[in-house]
Design a protein around this motif. Structure first.
Motif, PDB file in Angstrom:
ATOM      1  N   UNK A   1       0.840  -1.190   0.000  1.00 34.27           N
ATOM      2  CA  UNK A   1       0.000   0.000   0.000  1.00 34.27           C
ATOM      3  C   UNK A   1       0.876   1.242   0.000  1.00 34.27           C
ATOM      4  N   UNK A   2       0.237   2.408  -0.011  1.00 31.69           N
ATOM      5  CA  UNK A   2       1.010   3.650  -0.126  1.00 31.69           C
ATOM      6  C   UNK A   2       1.544   4.200   1.204  1.00 31.69           C
ATOM      7  N   UNK A   3       1.101   3.623   2.329  1.00 31.36           N
ATOM      8  CA  UNK A   3       1.448   4.204   3.625  1.00 31.36           C
ATOM      9  C   UNK A   3       2.855   3.826   4.061  1.00 31.36           C
ATOM     10  N   UNK A   4       3.495   4.738   4.783  1.00 27.13           N
ATOM     11  CA  UNK A   4       4.901   4.525   5.148  1.00 27.13           C
ATOM     12  C   UNK A   4       4.999   4.174   6.627  1.00 27.13           C
ATOM     13  N   UNK A   5       5.700   3.096   6.927  1.00 29.88           N
ATOM     14  CA  UNK A   5       5.970   2.737   8.324  1.00 29.88           C
ATOM     15  C   UNK A   5       7.353   3.288   8.667  1.00 29.88           C
ATOM     16  N   UNK A   6       7.398   4.283   9.522  1.00 27.71           N
ATOM     17  CA  UNK A   6       8.673   4.884   9.916  1.00 27.71           C
ATOM     18  C   UNK A   6       9.155   4.174  11.181  1.00 27.71           C
ATOM     19  N   UNK A   7      10.286   3.507  11.068  1.00 29.09           N
ATOM     20  CA  UNK A   7      10.802   2.702  12.186  1.00 29.09           C
ATOM     21  C   UNK A   7      11.972   3.424  12.844  1.00 29.09           C
ATOM     22  N   UNK A   8      11.979   3.421  14.154  1.00 31.82           N
ATOM     23  CA  UNK A   8      13.083   4.037  14.903  1.00 31.82           C
ATOM     24  C   UNK A   8      13.087   3.461  16.309  1.00 31.82           C
ATOM     25  N   UNK A   9      14.128   3.795  17.072  1.00 24.54           N
ATOM     26  CA  UNK A   9      14.143   3.219  18.421  1.00 24.54           C
ATOM     27  C   UNK A   9      13.721   4.267  19.447  1.00 24.54           C
ATOM     28  N   UNK A  10      13.277   3.761  20.563  1.00 22.55           N
ATOM     29  CA  UNK A  10      12.690   4.580  21.614  1.00 22.55           C
ATOM     30  C   UNK A  10      13.580   5.756  22.010  1.00 22.55           C
ATOM     31  N   UNK A  11      14.913   5.517  22.014  1.00 22.71           N
ATOM     32  CA  UNK A  11      15.805   6.569  22.526  1.00 22.71           C
ATOM     33  C   UNK A  11      15.814   7.830  21.662  1.00 22.71           C
ATOM     34  N   UNK A  12      15.374   7.729  20.391  1.00 20.78           N
ATOM     35  CA  UNK A  12      15.348   8.933  19.533  1.00 20.78           C
ATOM     36  C   UNK A  12      13.934   9.481  19.339  1.00 20.78           C
ATOM     37  N   UNK A  13      13.045   9.045  20.174  1.00 18.74           N
ATOM     38  CA  UNK A  13      11.625   9.357  20.018  1.00 18.74           C
ATOM     39  C   UNK A  13      11.362  10.876  19.866  1.00 18.74           C
ATOM     40  N   UNK A  14      11.970  11.687  20.714  1.00 16.83           N
ATOM     41  CA  UNK A  14      11.639  13.127  20.716  1.00 16.83           C
ATOM     42  C   UNK A  14      12.056  13.790  19.405  1.00 16.83           C
ATOM     43  N   UNK A  15      13.319  13.547  18.984  1.00 12.64           N
ATOM     44  CA  UNK A  15      13.800  14.163  17.726  1.00 12.64           C
ATOM     45  C   UNK A  15      12.948  13.694  16.546  1.00 12.64           C
ATOM     46  N   UNK A  16      12.594  12.425  16.552  1.00 18.82           N
ATOM     47  CA  UNK A  16      11.897  11.900  15.367  1.00 18.82           C
ATOM     48  C   UNK A  16      10.439  12.360  15.325  1.00 18.82           C
ATOM     49  N   UNK A  17       9.809  12.476  16.481  1.00 21.27           N
ATOM     50  CA  UNK A  17       8.432  13.000  16.462  1.00 21.27           C
ATOM     51  C   UNK A  17       8.427  14.456  15.952  1.00 21.27           C
ATOM     52  N   UNK A  18       9.478  15.195  16.323  1.00 21.02           N
ATOM     53  CA  UNK A  18       9.611  16.582  15.842  1.00 21.02           C
ATOM     54  C   UNK A  18       9.761  16.598  14.319  1.00 21.02           C
ATOM     55  N   UNK A  19      10.591  15.690  13.829  1.00 24.04           N
ATOM     56  CA  UNK A  19      10.818  15.562  12.376  1.00 24.04           C
ATOM     57  C   UNK A  19       9.503  15.226  11.655  1.00 24.04           C
ATOM     58  N   UNK A  20       8.746  14.312  12.240  1.00 17.49           N
ATOM     59  CA  UNK A  20       7.467  13.932  11.615  1.00 17.49           C
ATOM     60  C   UNK A  20       6.566  15.160  11.507  1.00 17.49           C
TER      61      UNK A  20
END
Ligand code: PMV
Length: 362
Positions: free
Chosen positions: A316-335
């Motif tokens: 399907x067209x949806x993207x699963x963005x995988x990352x580890x818990x320790x980078x949660x804050x930076x990656x949520x900001x990026x999203x």
């Protein structure tokens, strides 16, 4: 458990039975993709996934000894009698006659619901078929008294789930699970999934999966049709070799905590799955322009920050963005800053690796 023992004893009951039970089972996301099948829902290549936690189905079965000659089986989805899903489940139950012969002795009321809306763009077959399979195996425990051994119970549940939807076989376990024969894992099988039993590096034990919903509409080509297009596909042999090599690399990476290898393999699997669709006859594509925009953004952000993050794609067209818990804050900001604008109504499901299915006490 040997294969013939998947069939349970038949009734008739000498006593009447009545009761109810409920199981909750999550969806899973494949890192090594199953694509193409043969025989009765057997996979053309081995696959590996991890089980999610927030995207799940709950299936309850109320049962009692049949009152008339023909047993009455009813199916309700999200509280309503649903003829489309109902027909599919009824067909499935009929096909399971040799596996659960006692079903024709019982009136059943099966109710199912999902934790996510039907239009969320999340495939529900893995969660719904695994929840149904677990509930049916639990029913066998209650009325026949077999499947008391935990390994037998989950092996049969995985086998039954597989008959409903291949990827559902992997959802009966928490963490990582593997379906399809793979020479490096003697316990692996085409008939059912097995849990990944080696120690996994802590980096991969807290995986996050933010599902970026690019389009929540039903996909234009079903997985069933996609699998069928692998028959006679010019790259079928190469795909089998690739999946085995990727499996071998990924198993080593999971144990060693090798994030570079993990990223390389997981993204290669996602792009290869979609490349197989584009090179099928007739060709098709399920990616959208915004899918590709997101993938480019993820690569650029990873190159800029050096953080551990990568993507995978389902059919399907949806993207699963995988990352580890320790980078949660930076990656949520990026999203929020860079990816949300490409999602359908800014829809994102923030999920993570889960512990697998559970029985719900009613
Ligand atoms: O289980 P199915 O028949 O819906 O096929 C699922 C196929 C993929 O999701 C694309 C890959 C996988 O291994 O889950």
């Amino acid at each position: 458990m040997s294969l013939h023992s998947f069939s349970s004893e038949s009734l008739p009951f000498s006593h009447s039975v009545r009761g109810s039970l409920c199981w909750q089972s999550p969806s899973n996301i494949a890192l090594i993709k199953y694509w193409g099948k043969f025989g009765v829902q057997l996979p053309k290549n081995p696959s590996l996934s991890f089980t999610l936690s927030k995207a799940y189905s709950q299936t309850s079965i109320a049962y009692e000894s049949k009152k008339e000659t023909l047993a009455k089986h009813q199916f309700f989805f999200e509280g309503k009698e649903n003829p489309v899903f109902g027909k599919k489940v009824m067909r499935f139950l009929i096909d399971l006659d040799s596996v659960f012969p006692f079903l024709k002795e019982l009136d059943l009321r099966i109710e199912s619901k999902n934790s996510f809306p039907h239009s969320a763009g999340v495939a529900s077959s893995a969660s719904s078929m695994s929840a149904l399979a677990l509930a049916l195996c639990n029913l066998e425990q209650e009325v026949i008294g077999s499947l008391q051994d935990e390994i037998d119970f989950y092996t049969k549940a995985s086998y039954v789930a597989r008959l409903g939807s291949g990827s559902a076989s992997r959802s009966v376990y928490g963490g990582f699970s593997i379906w399809g024969e793979f020479i490096e894992l003697i316990e692996s099988s085409n008939e059912f999934a097995v849990p990944f039993s080696y120690e996994v590096h802590p980096l991969f034990m807290q995986l996050r999966d933010s599902i970026l919903i690019v389009d929540s509409k039903e996909k234009s080509v079903s997985s069933r049709a996609g699998h069928a297009l692998m028959n006679g596909h010019p790259y079928a042999e190469a795909r089998l070799a690739q999946s085995k090599q990727n499996m071998s690399w990924l198993l080593a990476a999971l144990q060693q905590g090798d994030t570079d290898r993990f990223i390389e393999v997981v993204e290669n699997e996602a792009m290869s799955l979609h490349a197989l669709m584009m090179s099928s006859k007739p060709w098709y594509t399920l990616m959208h322009p915004n899918t590709l925009r997101i993938l480019e953004k993820i690569r650029a952000f990873r190159e800029k920050t050096g953080l551990f993050l990568c993507f995978t794609l389902d059919a399907g067209p949806n993207v699963h963005l995988l990352f580890s818990e320790e980078n949660e804050i930076e990656i949520q900001q990026f999203i929020q800053n860079e990816l949300e604008e490409f999602c359908d109504g800014a829809k994102i499901i923030h999920d993570k690796m889960g512990f697998g299915p559970q029985k719900i006490e009613q």
